[in-house]
Every structure is written in structure tokens, then in C-alpha cells.
Design a protein around this motif. Structure first.
Motif, mmCIF file in Angstrom:
data_model
loop_
_atom_site.group_PDB
_atom_site.id
_atom_site.type_symbol
_atom_site.label_atom_id
_atom_site.label_comp_id
_atom_site.label_asym_id
_atom_site.label_seq_id
_atom_site.Cartn_x
_atom_site.Cartn_y
_atom_site.Cartn_z
ATOM 1 N N GLY A 1 0.806 -1.178 0.000
ATOM 2 C CA GLY A 1 0.000 0.000 0.000
ATOM 3 C C GLY A 1 0.857 1.252 0.000
ATOM 4 O O GLY A 1 1.959 1.274 0.533
ATOM 5 N N ILE A 2 0.341 2.265 -0.618
ATOM 6 C CA ILE A 2 1.025 3.544 -0.737
ATOM 7 C C ILE A 2 0.111 4.644 -0.223
ATOM 8 O O ILE A 2 -1.057 4.693 -0.586
ATOM 9 N N SER A 3 0.654 5.517 0.604
ATOM 10 C CA SER A 3 -0.058 6.743 0.982
ATOM 11 C C SER A 3 0.625 7.881 0.252
ATOM 12 O O SER A 3 1.834 7.848 0.033
ATOM 13 N N PHE A 4 -0.147 8.891 -0.119
ATOM 14 C CA PHE A 4 0.437 9.998 -0.869
ATOM 15 C C PHE A 4 -0.184 11.309 -0.452
ATOM 16 O O PHE A 4 -1.230 11.350 0.181
ATOM 17 N N GLY A 5 0.487 12.377 -0.803
ATOM 18 C CA GLY A 5 -0.012 13.714 -0.533
ATOM 19 C C GLY A 5 0.207 14.590 -1.750
ATOM 20 O O GLY A 5 1.010 14.270 -2.628
ATOM 21 N N LEU A 6 -0.530 15.680 -1.798
ATOM 22 C CA LEU A 6 -0.430 16.625 -2.906
ATOM 23 C C LEU A 6 0.196 17.919 -2.421
ATOM 24 O O LEU A 6 -0.089 18.384 -1.319
ATOM 25 N N THR A 7 1.033 18.519 -3.265
ATOM 26 C CA THR A 7 1.583 19.833 -2.957
ATOM 27 C C THR A 7 0.629 20.895 -3.484
ATOM 28 O O THR A 7 -0.312 20.585 -4.219
ATOM 29 N N ALA A 8 0.887 22.141 -3.140
ATOM 30 C CA ALA A 8 0.030 23.246 -3.584
ATOM 31 C C ALA A 8 -0.002 23.362 -5.104
ATOM 32 O O ALA A 8 -1.006 23.790 -5.668
ATOM 33 N N ASN A 9 1.085 22.956 -5.775
ATOM 34 C CA ASN A 9 1.096 23.053 -7.237
ATOM 35 C C ASN A 9 0.613 21.774 -7.918
ATOM 36 O O ASN A 9 0.715 21.644 -9.133
ATOM 37 N N GLY A 10 0.095 20.815 -7.129
ATOM 38 C CA GLY A 10 -0.524 19.631 -7.713
ATOM 39 C C GLY A 10 0.381 18.429 -7.891
ATOM 40 O O GLY A 10 -0.048 17.408 -8.432
ATOM 41 N N ASP A 11 1.642 18.515 -7.430
ATOM 42 C CA ASP A 11 2.525 17.354 -7.516
ATOM 43 C C ASP A 11 2.089 16.317 -6.485
ATOM 44 O O ASP A 11 1.624 16.657 -5.402
ATOM 45 N N VAL A 12 2.252 15.042 -6.830
ATOM 46 C CA VAL A 12 1.845 13.940 -5.960
ATOM 47 C C VAL A 12 3.102 13.252 -5.428
ATOM 48 O O VAL A 12 3.949 12.816 -6.212
ATOM 49 N N TYR A 13 3.224 13.164 -4.092
ATOM 50 C CA TYR A 13 4.392 12.559 -3.463
ATOM 51 C C TYR A 13 3.994 11.405 -2.554
ATOM 52 O O TYR A 13 2.960 11.462 -1.885
ATOM 53 N N VAL A 14 4.829 10.358 -2.507
ATOM 54 C CA VAL A 14 4.624 9.235 -1.604
ATOM 55 C C VAL A 14 4.939 9.716 -0.187
ATOM 56 O O VAL A 14 6.006 10.261 0.063
ATOM 57 N N THR A 15 3.980 9.537 0.724
ATOM 58 C CA THR A 15 4.170 9.965 2.113
ATOM 59 C C THR A 15 4.390 8.784 3.057
ATOM 60 O O THR A 15 4.926 8.965 4.143
ATOM 61 N N ALA A 16 3.967 7.591 2.657
ATOM 62 C CA ALA A 16 4.161 6.403 3.494
ATOM 63 C C ALA A 16 3.977 5.150 2.649
ATOM 64 O O ALA A 16 3.281 5.168 1.634
ATOM 65 N N LEU A 17 4.614 4.074 3.097
ATOM 66 C CA LEU A 17 4.453 2.765 2.475
ATOM 67 C C LEU A 17 3.988 1.786 3.547
ATOM 68 O O LEU A 17 4.466 1.837 4.685
ATOM 69 N N ALA A 18 3.079 0.902 3.187
ATOM 70 C CA ALA A 18 2.611 -0.100 4.150
ATOM 71 C C ALA A 18 3.770 -1.027 4.495
ATOM 72 O O ALA A 18 4.440 -1.541 3.593
ATOM 73 N N PRO A 19 4.033 -1.220 5.780
ATOM 74 C CA PRO A 19 5.112 -2.127 6.178
ATOM 75 C C PRO A 19 4.921 -3.514 5.576
ATOM 76 O O PRO A 19 3.817 -4.060 5.616
ATOM 77 N N ASN A 20 5.975 -4.031 4.987
ATOM 78 C CA ASN A 20 5.971 -5.359 4.354
ATOM 79 C C ASN A 20 5.021 -5.459 3.171
ATOM 80 O O ASN A 20 4.709 -6.560 2.726
ATOM 81 N N GLY A 21 4.522 -4.337 2.670
ATOM 82 C CA GLY A 21 3.661 -4.356 1.497
ATOM 83 C C GLY A 21 4.471 -4.542 0.228
ATOM 84 O O GLY A 21 5.702 -4.477 0.229
#
Length: 106
Positions: A1-21
Motif C-alpha cells: 500500500g502507498i499513501s500519498f499527498g499533494l503539494t500546492a502546485n498539484g505534484d503527488v508525493y509518496v508519504t508512506a508505504l505499508a510495512p511489508n507491502g
């Protein structure tokens, strides 16, 4: 699993990965990577629900993420003396590499 966030200009960044995913286990995706595309569809500027739909997909279908990763430069010590030096700036101590991560949507 991947968690992500968006910056103010719309870029998408990975913020967390599911352990052992599968994403973490692949070693191809890291927290801080920028997601450029999902299955060839660019994600910059998309709303969060639209990015989620692309990443989640249909169960057991192939998924390809194009990510831009920051990787440290490989440095060699050419001096004969060991001297302390100031830390490198953020711009000088990283390179960027584009990677493709392929998995099955769950």
C-alpha cells in the motif's frame, strides 16, 4: 500500500508505504518519491479522489507507477587527508532517477 499527498502546485508525493507491502518490498518506491503517472496517465494537478481511483484500480489488474526518486550521489574520497567539510546542499547531494513500478492492484 502507498499513501500519498499533494503539494500546492498539484505534484503527488509518496508519504508512506505499508510495512511489508508489495511497494515497500520492491525497493523501487520510497517515501518522498514523486508519482508522475499511473498506467501512463499523468497525475500532476488531479484531485485526490481521482489519483486514488487510478492507484487503487480494479482488483488483480496490473498497475504501473512512474515515479521520480531522489537518490544520493556516489562520492569518492580523493584526498589523502581526512578533513571535516560542510554538509552538501540539497541540490548537490542528490540525483533524480525515473523508475517504473509494476504490481497487481488489490
Amino acid at each position: 500500500g502507498i499513501s500519498f499527498g499533494l503539494t500546492a502546485n498539484g505534484d503527488v508525493y509518496v508519504t508512506a508505504l505499508a510495512p511489508n507491502g508489495s511497494a515497500e518490498s520492491s525497493g523501487l518506491i520510497h517515501v518522498g518519491d514523486r508519482i508522475l503517472a499511473v498506467d501512463g496517465a499523468e497525475v500532476t494537478g488531479l484531485a485526490v479522489p481521482d489519483v486514488v481511483k487510478l492507484i487503487v484500480g480494479q482488483p488483480n489488474t496490473p498497475l504501473t507507477l512512474n515515479v521520480l526518486s531522489r537518490v544520493p550521489e556516489k562520492k569518492t574520497d580523493t584526498s589523502s587527508e581526512s578533513q571535516a567539510s560542510p554538509p552538501p546542499s540539497a541540490e548537490s547531494d542528490v540525483d533524480f532517477v525515473e523508475r517504473k513500478y509494476k504490481a497487481l492492484a488489490k
